[in-house]
Scaffold this motif. Sequence first.
Motif, short mmCIF file in Angstrom:
data_model
loop_
_atom_site.label_atom_id
_atom_site.label_comp_id
_atom_site.label_asym_id
_atom_site.label_seq_id
_atom_site.Cartn_x
_atom_site.Cartn_y
_atom_site.Cartn_z
N UNK A 45 0.85 -1.19 0.00
CA UNK A 45 0.00 0.00 0.00
C UNK A 45 0.89 1.24 0.00
N UNK A 46 0.61 2.15 -0.92
CA UNK A 46 1.43 3.35 -1.05
C UNK A 46 0.67 4.63 -0.69
N UNK A 47 -0.42 4.50 0.06
CA UNK A 47 -1.06 5.69 0.62
C UNK A 47 -0.15 6.17 1.76
N UNK A 48 -0.20 7.45 2.09
CA UNK A 48 0.60 7.94 3.21
C UNK A 48 0.16 7.27 4.50
N UNK A 49 -1.15 7.16 4.68
CA UNK A 49 -1.74 6.49 5.84
C UNK A 49 -3.14 6.04 5.45
N UNK A 50 -3.59 4.97 6.07
CA UNK A 50 -4.95 4.50 5.80
C UNK A 50 -5.81 4.70 7.03
N UNK A 51 -7.12 4.68 6.81
CA UNK A 51 -8.10 4.68 7.88
C UNK A 51 -8.84 3.36 7.80
N UNK A 52 -8.88 2.63 8.91
CA UNK A 52 -9.62 1.38 8.95
C UNK A 52 -11.02 1.69 9.46
N UNK A 53 -12.01 1.34 8.64
CA UNK A 53 -13.41 1.48 9.02
C UNK A 53 -13.98 0.06 9.05
N UNK A 54 -15.15 -0.17 8.57
CA UNK A 54 -15.63 -1.54 8.44
C UNK A 54 -14.76 -2.31 7.44
N UNK A 55 -14.00 -1.61 6.66
CA UNK A 55 -13.01 -2.15 5.73
C UNK A 55 -11.87 -1.16 5.70
N UNK A 56 -11.17 -1.10 4.60
CA UNK A 56 -10.14 -0.08 4.45
C UNK A 56 -10.81 1.16 3.89
N UNK A 57 -10.93 2.18 4.69
CA UNK A 57 -11.60 3.40 4.29
C UNK A 57 -10.83 4.22 3.29
N UNK A 58 -9.59 3.82 3.00
CA UNK A 58 -8.75 4.55 2.06
C UNK A 58 -8.81 3.94 0.66
N UNK A 59 -9.42 2.77 0.54
CA UNK A 59 -9.55 2.09 -0.76
C UNK A 59 -10.17 3.02 -1.79
N UNK A 60 -9.55 3.11 -2.95
CA UNK A 60 -10.10 3.90 -4.05
C UNK A 60 -9.75 3.21 -5.37
N UNK A 61 -10.72 3.11 -6.22
CA UNK A 61 -10.54 2.46 -7.51
C UNK A 61 -10.66 3.52 -8.60
N UNK A 62 -9.53 4.08 -8.98
CA UNK A 62 -9.49 5.06 -10.08
C UNK A 62 -8.41 4.62 -11.06
N UNK A 63 -8.48 5.13 -12.25
CA UNK A 63 -7.49 4.77 -13.26
C UNK A 63 -6.11 5.27 -12.85
N UNK A 64 -5.11 4.43 -13.00
CA UNK A 64 -3.74 4.83 -12.70
C UNK A 64 -3.34 4.54 -11.27
N UNK A 65 -2.04 4.63 -11.04
CA UNK A 65 -1.50 4.41 -9.70
C UNK A 65 -1.55 5.69 -8.90
N UNK A 66 -1.72 5.54 -7.60
CA UNK A 66 -1.76 6.69 -6.69
C UNK A 66 -0.79 6.44 -5.55
N UNK A 67 -0.53 7.46 -4.78
CA UNK A 67 0.25 7.31 -3.57
C UNK A 67 1.66 7.83 -3.68
N UNK A 68 2.43 7.48 -2.65
CA UNK A 68 3.80 7.95 -2.52
C UNK A 68 4.74 6.75 -2.47
N UNK A 69 6.02 6.99 -2.52
CA UNK A 69 7.01 5.91 -2.57
C UNK A 69 7.42 5.48 -1.17
N UNK A 70 6.47 4.93 -0.45
CA UNK A 70 6.70 4.42 0.90
C UNK A 70 5.59 3.47 1.25
N UNK A 71 5.74 2.74 2.31
CA UNK A 71 4.66 1.88 2.80
C UNK A 71 3.71 2.69 3.65
N UNK A 72 2.44 2.39 3.52
CA UNK A 72 1.41 3.09 4.29
C UNK A 72 1.48 2.72 5.76
#
Length: 92
Positions: free
Chosen positions: A25-52
Amino acid sequence: MTTTSLPIVSTCGTTGCSYNHDSDCHAGAITVTQGCGTYVDVAGEAGIDTRAQVGACHRSECVHNTALECGADSVAIGPSGGVADCLTFATA
């Protein structure tokens, strides 16, 4: 707890998430809700060059949750009951 001591997302088995690159996972940080609240399905890669890291956890019934912060060493994200769930979630 400081941001340097937040648990990392050790693996992500959720396909289709723009933050998932090669099961990391390359989000800066995730939020855990009933699932992963940071999940997003958009075209292309997102995030930064580090582990979330886990920024917040809304699952107060989890044994790793203290004051809505995750106390696990790391978390695994993947499909379980939904598209992207915290596989480290556990109740007493």
